[in-house]
Design an enzyme around this catalytic site. Structure first.
Site, PDB file in Angstrom:
ATOM      1  N   ASP A 272      10.490  63.235   3.223  1.00  9.27           N
ATOM      2  CA  ASP A 272      10.180  64.537   3.793  1.00  9.27           C
ATOM      3  C   ASP A 272      11.401  64.962   4.608  1.00  9.27           C
ATOM      4  O   ASP A 272      12.164  64.108   5.069  1.00  9.27           O
ATOM      5  CB  ASP A 272       8.946  64.443   4.685  1.00  9.27           C
ATOM      6  N   GLU A 306       3.517  83.729  16.740  1.00  5.65           N
ATOM      7  CA  GLU A 306       3.605  82.279  16.541  1.00  5.65           C
ATOM      8  C   GLU A 306       3.030  81.465  17.703  1.00  5.65           C
ATOM      9  O   GLU A 306       2.961  80.231  17.622  1.00  5.65           O
ATOM     10  CB  GLU A 306       5.083  81.881  16.356  1.00  5.65           C
ATOM     11  N   GLU A 310       0.936  75.639  15.504  1.00  5.92           N
ATOM     12  CA  GLU A 310       1.485  74.326  15.861  1.00  5.92           C
ATOM     13  C   GLU A 310       2.646  73.913  14.961  1.00  5.92           C
ATOM     14  O   GLU A 310       3.165  72.816  15.078  1.00  5.92           O
ATOM     15  CB  GLU A 310       0.384  73.265  15.778  1.00  5.92           C
ATOM     16  N   VAL A 346      -1.166  92.845  17.110  1.00  8.41           N
ATOM     17  CA  VAL A 346      -0.605  93.118  18.436  1.00  8.41           C
ATOM     18  C   VAL A 346      -0.702  94.622  18.673  1.00  8.41           C
ATOM     19  O   VAL A 346      -0.181  95.414  17.878  1.00  8.41           O
ATOM     20  CB  VAL A 346       0.860  92.648  18.542  1.00  8.41           C
ATOM     21  N   GLY A 350      -0.998  95.193  12.638  1.00  6.17           N
ATOM     22  CA  GLY A 350      -0.917  93.876  12.020  1.00  6.17           C
ATOM     23  C   GLY A 350       0.518  93.446  11.792  1.00  6.17           C
ATOM     24  O   GLY A 350       1.387  94.261  11.420  1.00  6.17           O
ATOM     25  N   VAL A 353       4.502  86.649  10.060  1.00 11.87           N
ATOM     26  CA  VAL A 353       5.767  85.917  10.137  1.00 11.87           C
ATOM     27  C   VAL A 353       5.694  84.779   9.135  1.00 11.87           C
ATOM     28  O   VAL A 353       4.768  83.960   9.191  1.00 11.87           O
ATOM     29  CB  VAL A 353       6.012  85.346  11.550  1.00 11.87           C
TER      30      VAL A 353
END
Length: 618
Positions: A272, A306, A310, A346, A350, A353
């Site tokens: 990974d 964001e 997580e 916000v 709409g 990201v």
């Protein structure tokens, strides 16, 4: 084993008693000294074996010794500086504890005030003390080499990392690899075969070669005793116990004894990228507005979207917003889309990201110039995401983002606002490690969710062939990528962070989790590396090969003694040299074979991979 030895002692003693009283046998059949010598050798052998077996568990003893007996617990008297000494076993989650210089951390905890330097080498093998400041986690059993800190206990007792490690090592040492089961099966056939050889040898000497009954009985007892398969029984478990214990000392936790044998068959290592080959803490290196907005406002908007995610990229955006000091807006209707991005609302509008495909799923067109500019940054290994306005103003529309009709729901007002460039530093030992494993004969592969440019750029730097790069892979698709390499190369070891890579780990022949030493995925990996080092992946492979090599050597010597000495005990040398292998000599030889096997296993305690990215220290 006990049966073979008991038969030798029993036959010699019973024959001696019968000979003493002239019952069926004459006085020449007195073997009392043989019975005594065999019993003495047996006791001596068991004593030496017991001492050696105790030494095989030295690693566990060292880990257990790291548990402190007492801790300084903050009292409820209201005085912030008042602490009392309590048994460390009585601590529970949420307790506030003082860690003074030179003391041992009594449980897993997080620093709430002060700072300290933790010597983690007894637990993780990390040679240098690590600075621990407010918010940093500390591991129970590590030593405070400098400074003083107040910590809040997060895991105590059996839930602590140290207790998990001790339990894991003990359980794994008791497991039998496949090769041990083969040896056990061989022994079950070996004992009847030896009894047959002993009986046939005695009969041949007595009936065909006209030897005395005493000589025939001596041959029978000698063959039975010298063939006692004690060394066969010790060959594998002692090597496994010592090897796994040594691995724990080096910060390599092996969960399953069979993994040691499976590691010998690995042909490809699939890595990974984020958190394994790279540091795993990406940073925002550039913000590129596309509609005239300033960088600060764009960054604030992206950080707002964001903030509740997580993902490491989300953390990088949030960290950069905090560093710059921009005001992050409140978000509603937040949604996380695994492996693609995040979306939310916000101030009634709409936003999304993520990568280009994710943004397009909202019906937002991504201009060619935006793609071209972002690809330029991806060419050096950076990751890019797009901030777009989707004009989705209600929860239902936001929820439709994954639906095939999302494009119509987005409306015509959506547009790309900015691009954000994020870079993750490659670990310093990653390139050397990959070069070393390739030199060892393994294929190296990269599996990542990053875009093509970033994936190929990192692979080029690390020396991974382009054909072995799988990019843009979602977490649910990583298992398919592993399957592809299994078909191409054979057995595959997958190295990841043990959490997001669960599907790939489940598919791989060996799942290896690279840990930071505080949060380890014991449930998802066969092997856990306590140090955040790529070279320990090769260290595990070297250790496994060393253990398997020692098992094979042990089995060789165990069989070698039997193959060589059974014919001698059967009297094959008597016609030529007049040599008779008495039973007590057979007992001594049996012990010598066991001591040889145990000594070879204990030698694994000296195993040191050194700089395992470069070479093996034999």
């Amino acid at each position: 084993m006990d049966f073979m030895y008991a038969l030798g002692i029993g036959v010699s003693y019973i024959a001696s008693v019968l000979g003493t009283f002239n019952i069926f046998l004459s006085g020449e059949f007195i073997f009392y000294e043989t019975s005594v010598m065999l019993a003495s050798f047996l006791m001596l052998g068991r004593f030496l074996e017991g001492g050696a077996k105790r030494r095989t568990n030295d690693a566990v003893k060292k880990l257990i010794s790291l548990k402190p007996k007492t801790a300084l617990l903050k009292t409820d008297a209201g005085d912030a500086d008042e602490y009392t000494t309590v048994p460390a076993d009585s601590l529970k989650s949420g307790d506030i504890v003082m860690i003074k210089p030179g003391s041992i951390v009594p449980a897993d905890a997080v620093v709430v005030s002060g700072e300290m330097y933790a010597d983690q080498s007894p637990v993780t093998g990390e040679p240098m003390p690590v600075k621990k400041a407010v918010g940093d986690g500390v591991i129970g059993g590590t030593i405070n080499t400098g400074g003083a800190a107040v910590v809040r206990v997060t895991k105590a007792g059996s839930e602590s990392l140290l207790s998990q490690i001790i339990r894991l090592v003990e359980e794994t040492q008791r497991q039998k690899p496949h090769v041990q089961r083969i040896a056990d099966t061989a022994v079950s056939y070996f004992i009847p075969a030896v009894l047959l050889i002993a009986t046939v040898s005695a009969c041949v000497w007595y009936f065909l070669l006209n030897a005395t009954p005493l000589f025939a009985a001596t041959v029978f007892i000698s063959v039975v005793v010298v063939a006692c398969p004690c060394a066969l029984g010790l060959a594998t478990p002692t090597a496994v116990a010592v090897g796994i214990g040594r691995g724990a000392e080096l910060g390599i936790l092996i969960k399953n004894g069979e993994v040691i044998e499976d590691a010998d068959k690995i042909r490809c290592i699939a890595f990974d990228k984020t958190g394994t080959l790279t540091v795993g803490k990406p940073k925002v290196t550039k913000v590129i507005p596309f509609n005239g907005d300033d960088e600060s406002s764009v960054l604030a908007l992206a950080a707002g979207i964001e903030a509740m995610s997580e993902h490491p990229i989300a953390a990088a955006v949030s960290d950069e917003a905090g560093r710059v000091g921009v005001k992050v807006p409140q978000i509603t209707d937040f949604r996380s889309h695994a492996g693609r991005g995040a979306s939310g609302t916000v101030d009634g509008r709409g936003y999304a990201v993520g990568n280009a495909a994710f943004v397009r799923s909202f019906g937002v067109a991504v201009p060619d110039n935006v793609i071209a500019e972002l690809k330029e940054h991806e060419s050096d290994g950076s990751t890019t995401v797009i901030l777009a306005r989707t004009d989705l103003t209600d929860k239902g529309a936001a929820g439709a983002a994954d639906d095939a009709n999302a494009a119509s729901a987005a409306g015509a007002g959506g547009c790309v606002i900015a691009g954000i460039v994020i870079s993750d530093v490659i670990k310093p030992d990653a390139k050397e490690t990959i070069a070393a494993v390739k030199a060892d004969g393994y294929a190296a592969a990269l599996i990542t969710g990053d875009g093509e440019g970033a994936a190929k750029a990192v692979a080029s730097v690390l020396g991974i062939e382009e054909k072995n790069v799988s990019f843009g892979v979602l977490p649910t698709e990583k298992a398919s990528a592993v399957d592809k390499y299994q078909k191409n190369y054979g057995k595959v070891l997958f190295a990841g962070d043990g959490i997001n890579d669960a599907p790939a780990m489940a598919k791989a022949d060996i799942a290896l989790a690279v840990s930071n030493g505080t949060e380890i995925a014991l449930d998802s990996a066969d092997v856990v590396l306590m140090n955040d080092r790529v070279c320990d992946i090769r260290g595990f492979l070297l250790l496994s090969k060393k253990i398997m090599g020692r098992i094979r050597l042990n089995l060789f010597w165990a069989f070698f003694y039997n193959i060589c000495l059974i014919p001698v005990a059967a009297g094959i040398l008597y016609p030529f040299f007049g040599i008779v292998f008495r039973p007590e000599f057979s007992g001594a030889a049996m012990i010598l074979s066991s001591i040889t096997v145990i000594s070879l296993s204990l030698n694994l305690r000296k195993f040191n991979p050194g700089n395992c990215a470069k070479k093996e220290i034999r």
